[in-house]
Write a protein that holds these residues in place. Structure first.
Motif, PDB file in Angstrom:
ATOM      1  N   GLU A  71       0.833  -1.203   0.000  1.00  0.00           N
ATOM      2  CA  GLU A  71       0.000   0.000   0.000  1.00  0.00           C
ATOM      3  C   GLU A  71       0.872   1.259   0.000  1.00  0.00           C
ATOM      4  N   LEU A  72       1.969   1.218   0.730  1.00  0.00           N
ATOM      5  CA  LEU A  72       2.853   2.375   0.827  1.00  0.00           C
ATOM      6  C   LEU A  72       3.681   2.601  -0.434  1.00  0.00           C
ATOM      7  N   THR A  73       4.103   1.511  -1.070  1.00  0.00           N
ATOM      8  CA  THR A  73       5.030   1.635  -2.201  1.00  0.00           C
ATOM      9  C   THR A  73       4.373   1.482  -3.559  1.00  0.00           C
ATOM     10  N   GLY A  74       3.211   0.846  -3.591  1.00  0.00           N
ATOM     11  CA  GLY A  74       2.547   0.609  -4.866  1.00  0.00           C
ATOM     12  C   GLY A  74       3.026  -0.625  -5.592  1.00  0.00           C
ATOM     13  N   GLU A  75       3.905  -1.388  -4.957  1.00  0.00           N
ATOM     14  CA  GLU A  75       4.371  -2.639  -5.576  1.00  0.00           C
ATOM     15  C   GLU A  75       4.581  -3.703  -4.503  1.00  0.00           C
ATOM     16  N   ALA A  76       4.502  -4.950  -4.929  1.00  0.00           N
ATOM     17  CA  ALA A  76       4.668  -6.057  -3.992  1.00  0.00           C
ATOM     18  C   ALA A  76       6.093  -6.064  -3.452  1.00  0.00           C
ATOM     19  N   PRO A  77       6.255  -6.144  -2.129  1.00  0.00           N
ATOM     20  CA  PRO A  77       7.602  -6.118  -1.540  1.00  0.00           C
ATOM     21  C   PRO A  77       8.292  -7.473  -1.639  1.00  0.00           C
ATOM     22  N   SER A  78       9.606  -7.444  -1.572  1.00  0.00           N
ATOM     23  CA  SER A  78      10.384  -8.686  -1.524  1.00  0.00           C
ATOM     24  C   SER A  78      10.243  -9.306  -0.135  1.00  0.00           C
ATOM     25  N   GLU A  79      10.581 -10.566  -0.055  1.00  0.00           N
ATOM     26  CA  GLU A  79      10.544 -11.240   1.248  1.00  0.00           C
ATOM     27  C   GLU A  79      11.519 -10.582   2.221  1.00  0.00           C
ATOM     28  N   GLU A  80      12.645 -10.110   1.705  1.00  0.00           N
ATOM     29  CA  GLU A  80      13.642  -9.450   2.543  1.00  0.00           C
ATOM     30  C   GLU A  80      13.094  -8.157   3.142  1.00  0.00           C
ATOM     31  N   THR A  81      12.359  -7.401   2.333  1.00  0.00           N
ATOM     32  CA  THR A  81      11.768  -6.155   2.826  1.00  0.00           C
ATOM     33  C   THR A  81      10.741  -6.450   3.915  1.00  0.00           C
ATOM     34  N   VAL A  82       9.890  -7.422   3.680  1.00  0.00           N
ATOM     35  CA  VAL A  82       8.878  -7.795   4.680  1.00  0.00           C
ATOM     36  C   VAL A  82       9.562  -8.231   5.970  1.00  0.00           C
ATOM     37  N   GLU A  83      10.608  -9.017   5.854  1.00  0.00           N
ATOM     38  CA  GLU A  83      11.320  -9.496   7.043  1.00  0.00           C
ATOM     39  C   GLU A  83      11.992  -8.343   7.782  1.00  0.00           C
ATOM     40  N   ALA A  84      12.571  -7.389   7.046  1.00  0.00           N
ATOM     41  CA  ALA A  84      13.213  -6.229   7.679  1.00  0.00           C
ATOM     42  C   ALA A  84      12.183  -5.376   8.433  1.00  0.00           C
ATOM     43  N   VAL A  85      11.028  -5.149   7.832  1.00  0.00           N
ATOM     44  CA  VAL A  85       9.979  -4.373   8.499  1.00  0.00           C
ATOM     45  C   VAL A  85       9.473  -5.135   9.725  1.00  0.00           C
ATOM     46  N   LYS A  86       9.287  -6.421   9.575  1.00  0.00           N
ATOM     47  CA  LYS A  86       8.828  -7.251  10.700  1.00  0.00           C
ATOM     48  C   LYS A  86       9.821  -7.172  11.860  1.00  0.00           C
ATOM     49  N   ASN A  87      11.118  -7.254  11.554  1.00  0.00           N
ATOM     50  CA  ASN A  87      12.137  -7.168  12.604  1.00  0.00           C
ATOM     51  C   ASN A  87      12.113  -5.814  13.292  1.00  0.00           C
ATOM     52  N   ARG A  88      11.928  -4.751  12.525  1.00  0.00           N
ATOM     53  CA  ARG A  88      11.878  -3.404  13.111  1.00  0.00           C
ATOM     54  C   ARG A  88      10.653  -3.239  14.003  1.00  0.00           C
ATOM     55  N   LEU A  89       9.529  -3.808  13.582  1.00  0.00           N
ATOM     56  CA  LEU A  89       8.323  -3.758  14.406  1.00  0.00           C
ATOM     57  C   LEU A  89       8.515  -4.529  15.712  1.00  0.00           C
ATOM     58  N   GLN A  90       9.179  -5.673  15.635  1.00  0.00           N
ATOM     59  CA  GLN A  90       9.441  -6.460  16.844  1.00  0.00           C
ATOM     60  C   GLN A  90      10.362  -5.704  17.798  1.00  0.00           C
ATOM     61  N   MET A  91      11.398  -5.052  17.240  1.00  0.00           N
ATOM     62  CA  MET A  91      12.300  -4.263  18.083  1.00  0.00           C
ATOM     63  C   MET A  91      11.545  -3.140  18.782  1.00  0.00           C
ATOM     64  N   ALA A  92      10.663  -2.477  18.047  1.00  0.00           N
ATOM     65  CA  ALA A  92       9.883  -1.384  18.620  1.00  0.00           C
ATOM     66  C   ALA A  92       8.953  -1.898  19.715  1.00  0.00           C
ATOM     67  N   GLN A  93       8.356  -3.047  19.478  1.00  0.00           N
ATOM     68  CA  GLN A  93       7.448  -3.607  20.476  1.00  0.00           C
ATOM     69  C   GLN A  93       8.212  -3.959  21.754  1.00  0.00           C
ATOM     70  N   GLU A  94       9.397  -4.536  21.593  1.00  0.00           N
ATOM     71  CA  GLU A  94      10.196  -4.911  22.756  1.00  0.00           C
ATOM     72  C   GLU A  94      10.631  -3.698  23.570  1.00  0.00           C
ATOM     73  N   SER A  95      10.887  -2.586  22.888  1.00  0.00           N
ATOM     74  CA  SER A  95      11.350  -1.389  23.588  1.00  0.00           C
ATOM     75  C   SER A  95      10.195  -0.470  23.988  1.00  0.00           C
ATOM     76  N   GLY A  96       8.972  -0.809  23.560  1.00  0.00           N
ATOM     77  CA  GLY A  96       7.807  -0.014  23.915  1.00  0.00           C
ATOM     78  C   GLY A  96       7.688   1.286  23.141  1.00  0.00           C
ATOM     79  N   GLU A  97       8.372   1.370  22.024  1.00  0.00           N
ATOM     80  CA  GLU A  97       8.319   2.602  21.244  1.00  0.00           C
ATOM     81  C   GLU A  97       7.338   2.486  20.083  1.00  0.00           C
ATOM     82  N   GLN A  98       6.962   3.624  19.558  1.00  0.00           N
ATOM     83  CA  GLN A  98       6.110   3.699  18.371  1.00  0.00           C
ATOM     84  C   GLN A  98       7.036   3.752  17.166  1.00  0.00           C
ATOM     85  N   VAL A  99       6.646   3.111  16.075  1.00  0.00           N
ATOM     86  CA  VAL A  99       7.487   3.102  14.883  1.00  0.00           C
ATOM     87  C   VAL A  99       6.694   3.625  13.688  1.00  0.00           C
TER      88      VAL A  99
END
Length: 78
Positions: free
Chosen positions: A33-61
């Motif tokens: 939705e943000l980019t207008g094209e289907a993301p690679s598996e690597e991109t999805v995994e990188a975003v997922k990892n960043r979301l997990q880091m934010a959740q662990e630290s209690g921050e908003q991302v």
């Protein structure tokens, strides 16, 4: 577009109910939705990892900023 973990049990319950009622979206769908094209598996995994880091630290991302930084990094390597 930002994301954060639920602040209490009530928010957690509401989020789970929304997912169960089909209102949840995958990380890939949000990135597309943000980019207008289907993301690679690597991109999805990188975003997922960043979301997990934010959740662990209690921050908003800012998901859009994360996706943009990944795109900028990829363009420098191309």
């Amino acid at each position: 577009m930002t994301a954060r973990g639920p602040k209490d049990d009530e928010e957690r319950f509401k989020a789970l109910m929304a997912i169960l009622n089909g209102r949840g979206r995958s990380i890939a769908e949000v990135v597309e939705e943000l980019t207008g094209e289907a993301p690679s598996e690597e991109t999805v995994e990188a975003v997922k990892n960043r979301l997990q880091m934010a959740q662990e630290s209690g921050e908003q991302v800012d998901i859009a900023a994360v996706v943009q930084s990944l795109s900028d990094l990829a363009s420098r390597w191309a």
